[in-house]
Scaffold this motif. Structure first.
Motif, PDB file in Angstrom:
ATOM      1  N   PRO A 122      13.190  12.231  57.477  1.00  0.00           N
ATOM      2  CA  PRO A 122      13.680  11.947  55.751  1.00  0.00           C
ATOM      3  C   PRO A 122      13.743  10.535  55.195  1.00  0.00           C
ATOM      4  O   PRO A 122      13.763   9.634  55.910  1.00  0.00           O
ATOM      5  CB  PRO A 122      14.879  12.723  55.855  1.00  0.00           C
ATOM      6  N   LEU A 123      13.588  10.570  53.926  1.00  0.00           N
ATOM      7  CA  LEU A 123      13.818   9.574  53.132  1.00  0.00           C
ATOM      8  C   LEU A 123      15.319   9.073  53.224  1.00  0.00           C
ATOM      9  O   LEU A 123      16.063   9.959  52.905  1.00  0.00           O
ATOM     10  CB  LEU A 123      13.363   9.496  51.856  1.00  0.00           C
ATOM     11  N   PRO A 124      15.665   8.047  53.748  1.00  0.00           N
ATOM     12  CA  PRO A 124      17.261   7.390  53.658  1.00  0.00           C
ATOM     13  C   PRO A 124      17.619   7.428  52.291  1.00  0.00           C
ATOM     14  O   PRO A 124      17.197   6.929  51.346  1.00  0.00           O
ATOM     15  CB  PRO A 124      17.054   5.979  54.138  1.00  0.00           C
ATOM     16  N   PRO A 125      18.933   7.947  52.031  1.00  0.00           N
ATOM     17  CA  PRO A 125      19.660   8.161  50.872  1.00  0.00           C
ATOM     18  C   PRO A 125      20.068   6.599  50.722  1.00  0.00           C
ATOM     19  O   PRO A 125      20.251   5.702  51.409  1.00  0.00           O
ATOM     20  CB  PRO A 125      20.855   8.872  51.315  1.00  0.00           C
ATOM     21  N   GLU A 126      20.314   6.482  49.194  1.00  0.00           N
ATOM     22  CA  GLU A 126      20.782   5.237  48.724  1.00  0.00           C
ATOM     23  C   GLU A 126      21.850   5.495  47.799  1.00  0.00           C
ATOM     24  O   GLU A 126      21.890   6.585  47.200  1.00  0.00           O
ATOM     25  CB  GLU A 126      19.698   4.386  47.837  1.00  0.00           C
ATOM     26  N   PRO A 127      23.001   4.731  48.141  1.00  0.00           N
ATOM     27  CA  PRO A 127      24.004   5.140  47.311  1.00  0.00           C
ATOM     28  C   PRO A 127      24.033   4.779  45.651  1.00  0.00           C
ATOM     29  O   PRO A 127      23.587   3.674  45.468  1.00  0.00           O
ATOM     30  CB  PRO A 127      25.335   4.035  47.901  1.00  0.00           C
ATOM     31  N   ILE A 128      24.256   5.552  44.833  1.00  0.00           N
ATOM     32  CA  ILE A 128      24.247   5.366  43.445  1.00  0.00           C
ATOM     33  C   ILE A 128      25.534   5.857  42.600  1.00  0.00           C
ATOM     34  O   ILE A 128      26.276   6.483  43.401  1.00  0.00           O
ATOM     35  CB  ILE A 128      23.090   5.963  42.730  1.00  0.00           C
ATOM     36  N   GLU A 129      25.655   5.406  41.678  1.00  0.00           N
ATOM     37  CA  GLU A 129      26.797   5.780  40.868  1.00  0.00           C
ATOM     38  C   GLU A 129      26.190   6.160  39.393  1.00  0.00           C
ATOM     39  O   GLU A 129      25.355   5.472  38.768  1.00  0.00           O
ATOM     40  CB  GLU A 129      28.072   5.266  40.890  1.00  0.00           C
ATOM     41  N   VAL A 130      26.847   7.085  38.599  1.00  0.00           N
ATOM     42  CA  VAL A 130      26.551   7.361  37.199  1.00  0.00           C
ATOM     43  C   VAL A 130      27.709   6.982  36.505  1.00  0.00           C
ATOM     44  O   VAL A 130      28.907   7.582  36.792  1.00  0.00           O
ATOM     45  CB  VAL A 130      26.200   8.968  37.210  1.00  0.00           C
ATOM     46  N   LYS A 131      27.599   6.158  35.589  1.00  0.00           N
ATOM     47  CA  LYS A 131      28.479   5.864  34.483  1.00  0.00           C
ATOM     48  C   LYS A 131      28.165   6.238  33.257  1.00  0.00           C
ATOM     49  O   LYS A 131      27.073   5.287  32.846  1.00  0.00           O
ATOM     50  CB  LYS A 131      29.038   4.644  34.663  1.00  0.00           C
ATOM     51  N   GLY A 132      28.572   7.112  32.503  1.00  0.00           N
ATOM     52  CA  GLY A 132      28.172   7.437  31.228  1.00  0.00           C
ATOM     53  C   GLY A 132      26.655   7.668  31.395  1.00  0.00           C
ATOM     54  O   GLY A 132      26.167   8.819  32.150  1.00  0.00           O
ATOM     55  N   GLU A 133      25.657   7.407  30.795  1.00  0.00           N
ATOM     56  CA  GLU A 133      24.213   7.380  30.870  1.00  0.00           C
ATOM     57  C   GLU A 133      23.475   6.554  31.620  1.00  0.00           C
ATOM     58  O   GLU A 133      22.237   6.614  31.894  1.00  0.00           O
ATOM     59  CB  GLU A 133      23.995   7.381  29.242  1.00  0.00           C
ATOM     60  N   GLU A 134      24.153   5.759  32.451  1.00  0.00           N
ATOM     61  CA  GLU A 134      23.574   4.601  33.105  1.00  0.00           C
ATOM     62  C   GLU A 134      23.827   5.083  34.615  1.00  0.00           C
ATOM     63  O   GLU A 134      24.947   5.463  35.225  1.00  0.00           O
ATOM     64  CB  GLU A 134      24.048   3.381  32.982  1.00  0.00           C
ATOM     65  N   ILE A 135      22.567   4.879  35.612  1.00  0.00           N
ATOM     66  CA  ILE A 135      22.449   4.992  37.030  1.00  0.00           C
ATOM     67  C   ILE A 135      22.386   3.359  37.532  1.00  0.00           C
ATOM     68  O   ILE A 135      21.429   2.961  37.237  1.00  0.00           O
ATOM     69  CB  ILE A 135      21.410   6.102  37.507  1.00  0.00           C
ATOM     70  N   SER A 136      23.421   3.486  38.721  1.00  0.00           N
ATOM     71  CA  SER A 136      23.448   1.934  39.090  1.00  0.00           C
ATOM     72  C   SER A 136      23.578   2.174  40.786  1.00  0.00           C
ATOM     73  O   SER A 136      23.911   3.230  41.187  1.00  0.00           O
ATOM     74  CB  SER A 136      24.447   1.236  38.632  1.00  0.00           C
ATOM     75  N   PHE A 137      23.141   1.256  41.458  1.00  0.00           N
ATOM     76  CA  PHE A 137      23.385   1.331  42.776  1.00  0.00           C
ATOM     77  C   PHE A 137      25.010   1.370  43.028  1.00  0.00           C
ATOM     78  O   PHE A 137      25.765   0.777  42.385  1.00  0.00           O
ATOM     79  CB  PHE A 137      22.821  -0.058  43.560  1.00  0.00           C
ATOM     80  N   GLY A 138      25.456   2.143  43.827  1.00  0.00           N
ATOM     81  CA  GLY A 138      26.721   2.338  44.039  1.00  0.00           C
ATOM     82  C   GLY A 138      27.481   1.487  45.342  1.00  0.00           C
ATOM     83  O   GLY A 138      26.848   0.851  46.016  1.00  0.00           O
TER      84      GLY A 138
END
Length: 138
Positions: A122-138
């Motif tokens: 599988p593709l390795p997961p990447e940590p992200i976080e969603v704040k409001g309307e923005e998605i960034s690395f978590g």
């Protein structure tokens, strides 16, 4: 000029042209990542806006090495954009799968699992976080 000296000059000239060509291909990555210019190491810059990631689909952020998906409304996932078969960059998200253009491996948008090979991992997961309307690395 001797044959040896002439070859040295030609080889040196060719190496200089190759270096110039490679330098010309380089960039900030802003074109691939939605214009954030974050490919130069600004990890805190957003990867994408939530509105850019369609439900049941996703978006490849090539300049950041990640693909972001939205399997269900409000559920965002991220995976490495590097195919686990031979390392090509995945190119698109289509019909609920992440597609690698090199050998047509396909990965599920909800968990990165292989839906068709030749990839077996599988593709390795990447940590992200969603704040409001923005998605960034978590």
């Amino acid at each position: 000029m001797s044959g040896m000296a002439r070859r040295t000059v030609v080889a040196a000239g060719g190496a200089g042209l190759a270096s110039a060509a490679l330098a010309a291909c380089g960039g900030t990555g802003a074109e691939e990542d939605g214009g954030t210019g974050a490919a130069d190491g600004a990890a805190e810059a957003p990867l994408a806006k939530t509105g850019e990631i369609p439900v049941g689909g996703g978006k490849v952020i090539a300049g950041r090495g990640v693909v972001i998906t939205q399997p269900k409304a409000g559920e965002y996932k991220a995976f490495s954009s590097k195919c686990t078969h031979v390392g090509c960059a995945v190119s698109e998200v289509k019909d609920g799968v992440i597609v690698c253009p090199c050998h047509q491996s396909r990965f599920d948008i909800s968990d990165g699992s292989v839906t068709s090979g030749p990839a077996t991992s599988p593709l390795p997961p990447e940590p992200i976080e969603v704040k409001g309307e923005e998605i960034s690395f978590g």
